[in-house]
Write a protein that holds these residues in place. Structure first.
Motif, short mmCIF file in Angstrom:
data_model
loop_
_atom_site.label_atom_id
_atom_site.label_comp_id
_atom_site.label_asym_id
_atom_site.label_seq_id
_atom_site.Cartn_x
_atom_site.Cartn_y
_atom_site.Cartn_z
N LYS A 1 -5.53 -13.25 9.48
CA LYS A 1 -5.52 -12.72 8.11
C LYS A 1 -6.03 -11.29 8.11
O LYS A 1 -6.99 -10.97 8.80
CB LYS A 1 -6.40 -13.59 7.20
N ILE A 2 -5.38 -10.43 7.32
CA ILE A 2 -5.76 -9.03 7.21
C ILE A 2 -6.04 -8.69 5.76
O ILE A 2 -5.18 -8.86 4.89
CB ILE A 2 -4.64 -8.10 7.73
N ASP A 3 -7.23 -8.21 5.48
CA ASP A 3 -7.60 -7.74 4.14
C ASP A 3 -7.78 -6.23 4.23
O ASP A 3 -8.83 -5.74 4.66
CB ASP A 3 -8.88 -8.43 3.66
N GLU A 4 -6.73 -5.48 3.89
CA GLU A 4 -6.74 -4.02 4.05
C GLU A 4 -7.59 -3.34 2.99
O GLU A 4 -7.56 -3.70 1.82
CB GLU A 4 -5.31 -3.48 3.97
N ASN A 5 -8.33 -2.30 3.42
CA ASN A 5 -9.15 -1.48 2.53
C ASN A 5 -10.05 -2.35 1.64
O ASN A 5 -10.21 -2.09 0.44
CB ASN A 5 -8.27 -0.55 1.69
N ALA A 6 -10.62 -3.36 2.25
CA ALA A 6 -11.50 -4.29 1.53
C ALA A 6 -12.86 -3.65 1.25
O ALA A 6 -13.28 -2.71 1.93
CB ALA A 6 -11.69 -5.56 2.34
#
Length: 216
Positions: free
Chosen positions: A193-198
Motif C-alpha cells: 500500500k502507498i499513501d503518497e504525500n501523507a
C-alpha cells in the motif's frame, strides 16, 4: 530458536540500512548504467521524489513473514521503518530511524537501541545514484517493470562485500519490490500500500520514551 529470530531481524535491518540511507557522496557522474533518458527532468529534492509518504510492506526471510511500514518526510531526509513479526510464538517489534546523518536501531521488546553514524560512502540513493557507489556495489539499471500500477526502474545488484545479490524495482526513489540474497539467505520485500504525500506524525522520527540507547 533465539539465534534464528536475531538473524531474521539482522538481515531485515541490513537491507533497510544498505538500501535506504541518503547519500551525500561527491563522486562524479557519467556511468551509462545510472543515467536516465529523461535529461530534462528536474533534479529531485531528496532521495524520494515525494515530500512525504507512508508505505506498507511485507517481507519474507527464511520463509518467515514480517510486516513493515516506512514513514518518511522532507523527501526522505527523515525516515522510519517499523517492523513487526511473530516467530515461534515470540513477537518482535523493531524500529529503524534515519535522520540528521545517524541511524537509530531500536528493539521495542527489549527497550534497547543503538545509534551509529551513517556511512555515506556505502549508501544507495536511487534518486541520485552516484557513479562511485554504483560501481562499488555493482548496481546496474536494466529496464522497467510494473508494481501496483506504478512503472518502476529495475536495478540489479551484485555486491560481494555485503554478500548481497538481487534486484530492486524503484518508483520515485522508493523500492516497491526488493528481492535479494543476503549472506546466502533469500529476502523478498514487497510494497502492499502507498499513501503518497501523507501527513506523518513528527514523533515517528523520535526515540520512543523508555528506550536505553547506546552509541556505537
Amino acid at each position: 530458536m533465539k539465534k534464528t529470530i536475531l538473524l531474521f531481524v539482522a538481515v531485515a535491518s541490513l537491507i533497510f540500512n544498505a538500501c535506504n540511507n541518503d547519500s551525500k557522496s561527491n563522486a562524479p557522474k557519467g556511468s551509462d548504467s545510472t543515467k536516465t533518458t529523461e535529461a530534462a527532468k528536474p533534479a529531485p529534492k531528496g532521495k524520494y521524489s515525494l515530500k512525504s509518504g507512508i508505505i506498507e510492506m511485507k517481507s519474507q526471510v527464511m520463509g518467515m513473514e514480517q510486516k513493515q511500514v516506512l514513514f518518511f518526510d522532507e523527501y526522505g531526509a527523515k525516515e522510519c521503518v517499523e517492523a513487526t513479526a511473530t516467530m515461534f510464538g515470540q513477537k518482535t517489534h523493531n524500529i529503524n530511524i534515519n535522520k540528521e546523518g545517524y541511524a537509530y536501531s531500536i528493539d521495542m521488546v527489549k527497550k534497547t537501541g543503538t545509534k551509529i553514524k551513517i556511512p555515506t560512502d556505502a549508501a544507495i540513493n536511487f534518486n541520485d545514484l552516484k557513479e562511485g557507489i554504483a560501481k562499488d556495489m555493482n548496481i546496474k539499471k536494466v529496464g522497467a517493470e510494473t508494481v501496483l500500477g506504478k512503472t518502476c526502474d529495475k536495478y540489479t545488484i551484485d555486491n560481494k562485500k555485503q554478500q548481497m545479490k538481487g534486484y530492486y524495482l524503484v518508483w520515485n526513489g522508493i523500492a516497491l519490490k526488493t528481492e535479494l540474497t543476503v549472506m546466502g539467505m533469500k529476502t523478498v520485500v514487497e510494497v502492499t500500500k502507498i499513501d503518497e504525500n501523507a501527513s506523518v506524525p513528527a514523533d515517528k522520527f523520535e526515540i520512543p520514551k523508555g528506550i536505553k540507547m547506546q552509541n556505537m
